[in-house]
Design a protein around this motif. Structure first.
Motif, PDB file in Angstrom:
ATOM      1  N   PRO A  15      61.370  -3.604 -69.221  1.00 49.95           N
ATOM      2  CA  PRO A  15      61.118  -2.627 -68.148  1.00 49.95           C
ATOM      3  C   PRO A  15      61.913  -2.931 -66.882  1.00 49.95           C
ATOM      4  O   PRO A  15      62.428  -2.020 -66.235  1.00 49.95           O
ATOM      5  N   ASP A  16      62.059  -4.220 -66.548  1.00 46.26           N
ATOM      6  CA  ASP A  16      62.829  -4.559 -65.351  1.00 46.26           C
ATOM      7  C   ASP A  16      64.318  -4.290 -65.536  1.00 46.26           C
ATOM      8  O   ASP A  16      65.037  -4.048 -64.571  1.00 46.26           O
ATOM      9  N   GLN A  58      52.752   4.981 -66.441  1.00 43.23           N
ATOM     10  CA  GLN A  58      53.865   4.705 -65.531  1.00 43.23           C
ATOM     11  C   GLN A  58      54.275   5.975 -64.796  1.00 43.23           C
ATOM     12  O   GLN A  58      54.064   7.077 -65.271  1.00 43.23           O
ATOM     13  N   ARG A  98      60.981   3.651 -66.603  1.00 40.05           N
ATOM     14  CA  ARG A  98      60.021   2.669 -67.128  1.00 40.05           C
ATOM     15  C   ARG A  98      59.195   3.266 -68.262  1.00 40.05           C
ATOM     16  O   ARG A  98      58.851   2.576 -69.220  1.00 40.05           O
TER      17      ARG A  98
END
Lengths: 615, 505
Positions: free
Chosen positions: A240-241, A301, A306
């Motif tokens: 996700p990052d 989210q 994301r």
């Protein structure tokens, strides 16, 4: 033609090197031409190889040179093409080309245009080496190569340190898995004496029997590499990052190709995994658990990328489930269809972000259906395929996985049930995205139209996301046959209808204004659960506390070299002795005479004690 | 004679550099570079005609005639001391590395030395001469002499041209090496004495001393004397603390030589002397040495992470990489030793390059503190890209030399002890952590307000040429290491055989 297959990875590699060396002397146009063209040419050549393969499907091996030779260790730089490699190559060069084309417009305003294409080309080359490698060491070269390219591209906009942090996290977390994999390689090499994949599989089957502990250890170590690269629990937190990178990068690396490398690795070494039922079970359970967890997280989210990232984690979970239950072909099939529809969704989101002043928050979008029609249709088709609605590509592959999971003896139906739950959530979150972003009131107006370089890849991927389900993959010679017994009809009917139910639920929940639902989501319990899910089950926090912080604390404790305290003590001791000894040089005659006398008496005394006869 | 000439070229070249400072201040560096290149050409032309090398003929450690070159002439006959030089596969590789990195070092200090250039270049050349002597001397007395000789010019380089805390660093460097050198001297003398008791003659020759018979306890103590001396130089944990200071304070060329070459003399000593002279004792001691290697790998990597000084971080990374060498040498099998030698070469290039980048940054920013850096890629994209390459090489990307080295070491160790290999492999993770942080703090991130205002010149042609050569070297080592492996194999085979015999006796 197939003897020159090494030319295919060489093209993007050469282009990458050229772009790095000559970046300042090339115009944007020639950069794009070189960057996109080299991958396009690689795709054409791959197509030619694939055509040839249709008429003659014997695998080919091309050896370039021996990498190193010490005693019996002799890994080669050598490529091997069979049906599985070919499927992967088609995905890498085909989808890769489309994404390169998309990028040429998406990145047009960026200062580092050449650097971008240099990295992206390098990635394609590394990924091709990964799938072409005929031994695990060369595969590892590609494996680490794609990791570095991923690091470079996630942190592409290096001036923002948050991007740097995301890039480092991606690299280091996957490196943890990679190191496990390298240890696995050491184990295989020491025990079986080779890393050549085909020989290795053969020797393993001869030397080990089902249920031995060594194949289990080896498989689990390889699995470590696979879960790192393919972002499976618990090493998924980097993905996700990693969305900090440019969106086409997410489409290429973090959806279509690199993150599926783990699936490829396990499929490639399936003979080894077949020797270890417990490793297979682990693969299946990690897959299904990751799939459910990530789907639940995607549901809450608000950042469009994301959502897609968690969705990718979840879908790769399905592929792992397929591998774990021995549905090899289904797993690879889902890998391919997922590459189509997830690349489509990422590129679609890229188009939105591009036209909406870099907006990522879906709640600030809305009503884009009429404003960005091509993107809307792309997203609709992509989401339908992701949700596995009937007649889409995703439907065929996911259905195959679920049905084969069901047929698994012992806990098959449980896996099937859990998979269905995941499919339900998948349908809900993907259509939540569609309803929120494309329907309702417009909150941000797009400031530009997308050009043909962006529209064309979207259109082609739309087509592939539909017809991809009808492709038949040349994998019959690669994988062992699975039992073709048909599950009961009701199983199939439920499998088909659950995603439709999900879309319906998403319609109730997220289409237009729904005050009842809004008030329900504002209750403290739901809020708290939502918070928990949104944070990715607090895993980042946990890892921070048990690993990152202690490591930094330790590093800080070592900053000023504690070992030096010991040497400093020696220095101080010396100085003290020096002080005392120099104090004896007082210059007073009386003191000197006294000490000489005392010394003489002591010496004589000792001498008499030791050798009384001498005096 | 070739070997003696090589030493004379460098020694005389030093005097030449010293003298021509009076003519022009920019002349010494040209002379130094010319001398090193001349030595390199001389060496290459002399070895290209060696039939033993071309045929990759294996050498036996105890038989000097099987080596590529051997030269022996009496020096102090009363004590059996000779000027005895010899060259086998390992020393040949080390000498080539020394000369190549010597040229790099001169290039690295092309502009940043402003004071007494002649004396500086002379010291540089004399250090190289000392190192070359260490790699070639096979008379233990002569070896010790060179071991001390290479120390002195290095001391001056740090003490005179070093940075703010140079006095302390130079003294620390000197005392650590000197004190440990003393242990080796005692061990050498004791070994000679023990040998005399058996054979009745004084000899310092390596080839004679190899077969010395002695009881276990004596062997163990003597082995420790050599071991400690070499491990201080390597440096291995816990004797590494001189290194961060010396590296940080040394001028760029000094750091390049220190990290690229001087540390390797320690590794070379272990392979050449500590193990072959005392094979049994070394094998008993091996687990301890390997453990020290592992601790060094992890300790260096963790300590590197928290450093704020660019050079200090790279220095700790050297501690970590040298840990791999210690681990590999004491696994003492073909794979691990090949890996250790490969690591010496690959680490030589990658670290030399990183120190050169550190030097370039210091020259431009007048600081090594990474808290005052950041976002430098923007202004110096070429330097940034080069730094990225070498950092990725240092963290062991397959396809580059450092990976081949670490892979071979870990594979060799795995065959001896799986858990040690697993522990060593942790260094791959910790290595990634500090390497990427180095990149982040210097070249990436938000530009620092301090550095952003300075007009920073990117790497010019001289620097790019030097860097490109090292990049090509690392790629070649990574993709086709076979020539290097073949050359070191000529020496390793016999070495392993002879020590194996020692164990069974």
């Amino acid at each position: 033609m197939r003897d020159f297959v090494w030319f295919i990875p060489l093209l993007p590699l050469a282009s990458s090197v050229l772009l790095m060396i000559a970046s300042s002397r090339l115009t944007r146009r020639s950069v794009a031409l070189l960057g996109v063209g080299s991958v396009g040419l690689a795709a054409v050549l791959t197509g030619a190889v694939a055509l040839e393969f249709l008429s003659d499907s014997t695998p080919v091996e091309v050896t370039l040179w021996t990498w190193m030779k010490i005693d019996s260790l002799a890994p080669r730089i050598s490529f091997y093409i069979d049906g599985l490699t070919l499927v992967m190559m088609c995905v890498i060069t085909g989808v890769g080309f489309l994404i390169h084309l998309f990028s040429s417009e998406f990145m047009q305003d960026d200062d580092s245009y050449a650097r971008y294409f240099a990295y992206l080309n390098m990635f394609i080359a590394a990924m091709l080496i990964l799938v072409l490698a005929d031994n695990l060491l060369l595969l590892y070269l590609g494996w680490e190569g794609v990791g570095v390219c991923s690091y470079l591209l996630v942190g592409f906009w290096y001036r923002d340190s948050a991007n740097g942090r995301a890039a480092r996290k991606a690299f280091i977390v996957t490196r943890i898995g990679d190191t496990a994999m390298l240890i696995g390689l050491l184990l295989l090499l020491t025990e079986l004496g080779t890393l050549n994949i085909r020989t290795l599989m053969q020797v393993a089957s001869e030397q080990w029997s089902i249920g031995d502990s060594l194949p289990t250890i080896a498989c689990l170590l390889l699995l470590g590499g696979a879960i790192g690269k393919s972002a499976q629990f618990p090493l998924h937190t980097w993905l996700p990052d990693a969305m900090a990178g440019p969106t086409p990068v997410s489409a290429l690396i973090h959806a279509a190709t690199m993150v599926t490398a783990g699936v490829y690795l396990i499929a490639r070494t399936h003979d080894l995994f077949l020797l270890s039922p417990s490793a297979m079970h682990t693969v299946a359970f990690i897959g299904i658990a990751t799939s459910l967890m990530a789907a639940g997280t995607a549901l809450v989210q608000s950042d469009i990328k994301r959502i897609l990232a968690y969705s990718t984690i979840s879908q790769i979970g399905y592929m792992f489930l397929a591998l774990g239950v021995g549905a090899w072909t289904a797993g690879v099939f889902h890998l391919m269809t997922h590459a189509f529809f997830k690349a489509l969704l990422f590129l679609g989101s890229g188009a939105i972000i591009h036209c909406l002043h870099h907006e990522h928050n879906i709640f600030k979008m809305g009503g884009l259906r009429t404003r960005m029609p091509i993107t809307f249709w792309s997203f609709l088709i992509g989401s339908a395929a992701l949700a596995a609605l009937p007649m889409t590509a995703g439907f065929f592959s996911k259905d195959l996985i679920l049905l084969q999971a069901y047929q698994r003896p012992d806990f098959g139906p449980w896996l099937w049930g859990a998979g269905l739950l995941g499919a339900l959530i998948t349908a809900i979150y993907s259509f939540r995205l569609v309803f929120i972003v494309f329907f309702g009131d417009a909150k941000t107006e797009p400031d530009r139209e997308i050009g043909w370089q962006m529209a064309l890849p979207l259109t082609v991927l739309c087509a592939l996301s539909i017809i991809g389900g009808y492709f038949s993959l040349p994998l019959a010679d690669v994988f062992p046959l699975v039992n073709a017994e048909h599950p009961p009809h009701w199983v199939e009917i439920i499998s088909i209808s659950v995603p439709l139910l999900g879309v319906f639920l998403a319609y109730i929940g997220f289409y237009g204004q729904r005050p009842r639902i809004d008030s329900w989501t504002k209750t403290p319990l739901v809020q708290r659960v939502g918070q928990f899910l949104r944070s990715g089950w607090r895993l980042d926090e946990v890892f921070d506390r048990i690993a990152v912080k202690p490591y930094y604390n330790l590093a800080n404790a070592l900053q000023n070299e504690p070992i030096d305290r010991f040497y400093e003590a020696i220095v101080r001791l010396n100085q003290a002795i020096h002080r005392h000894l120099s104090a004896t040089q007082s210059g007073r005659m009386r003191w000197y005479i006294t000490s000489m006398m005392v010394g003489l008496i002591a010496t004589l005394g000792v001498a008499m004690k030791i050798a009384p006869g001498a005096i | 004679m070739v070997m003696l000439n090589l030493l004379l070229i460098l020694l005389a070249g030093g005097f030449l550099a010293l003298l021509c400072e009076r003519i022009d201040k920019s002349l010494p560096r040209i002379v130094a570079l010319a001398v090193i290149i001349a030595a390199l050409i001389y060496l290459i032309t002399s070895i290209s005609g060696l039939s033993a090398l071309n045929a990759l003929q294996a050498s036996t450690p105890s038989d000097p005639s099987s080596w590529f070159m051997h030269f022996k002439t009496p020096w102090i006959p009363a004590f059996g001391i000779h000027i005895e030089l010899a060259l086998d596969g390992i020393s040949l590789l080390m000498i080539l590395l020394t000369l190549l990195l010597g040229a790099v070092a001169v290039s690295a200090s092309w502009t940043d030395i402003q004071y007494r250039q002649g004396v500086f270049e002379a010291n540089l050349l004399w250090t190289l001469a000392g190192v070359l002597g260490v790699f070639m001397a096979l008379d233990l007395f002569l070896f010790f002499l060179f071991w001390e000789i290479m120390l002195i010019p290095m001391y001056f380089m740090i003490a005179i041209w070093g940075h703010e805390n140079r006095g302390y660093a130079a003294m620390k460097f000197f005392i650590f090496t000197q004190a440990s050198g003393l242990l080796m001297l005692v061990a050498i003398l004791a070994l000679v004495a023990v040998n005399r008791e058996v054979t009745g003659v004084y000899t310092f020759s390596y080839f004679d001393l190899l077969q010395t018979k002695m009881d276990e306890t004596t062997a163990y103590w003597l082995m420790l004397g050599f071991f400690i001396s070499f491990v201080v130089k390597l440096p291995g944990f816990p004797f590494h603390t001189w290194l961060p200071d010396a590296h940080t304070q040394a001028p760029t060329a000094g750091s390049v030589i220190l990290a690229g070459i001087l540390l390797k003399t320690g590794a070379y000593g272990l392979i050449r002397f500590a193990v072959p002279l005392f094979p049994d004792a070394s094998m008993h001691f091996a687990p301890v040495a390997m453990l020290l290697g592992i601790v060094g790998i992890i300790y260096g990597a963790i300590a590197a992470l928290s450093q704020t000084d660019f050079k200090r971080l790279v220095a700790y990374s050297s501690v970590s990489h040298m840990g791999f060498i210690l681990l590999g040498v004491y696994a003492w099998n073909t794979l691990a030793l090949q890996g250790a030698i490969m690591q010496m070469i690959a680490h030589g290039f990658s670290t030399a390059a990183l120190f050169m980048i550190a030097g370039a940054l210091q020259e431009r920013l007048h600081t090594r503190d990474m808290r005052e850096m950041g976002g430098l890629w923007q202004q110096m994209p070429r330097m940034g890209a080069v730094a990225m390459f070498f950092i990725i090489a240092a963290l062991g990307l397959p396809g580059l030399g450092n990976f081949v080295a670490e892979f071979l070491i870990l594979l060799g160790v795995f065959q001896i002890n799986e858990w040690m290999a697993v522990a060593g492999a942790m260094g791959l993770i910790t290595g990634a952590v500090y390497s990427l942080i180095l990149m982040q703090r210097s070249f990436q991130g938000q530009p620092n307000t301090h550095s952003d205002k300075l007009p920073l010149a990117d790497f010019g042609p001289r620097e790019m040429l030097t860097m490109s050569l090292m990049m090509i070297a690392l790629i070649a080592l990574g993709l086709y290491p076979q020539p290097i492996l073949d050359v070191s194999q000529t020496a390793l085979g016999g070495l392993l055989d002879s020590t194996a015999l020692g164990i069974t006796q």
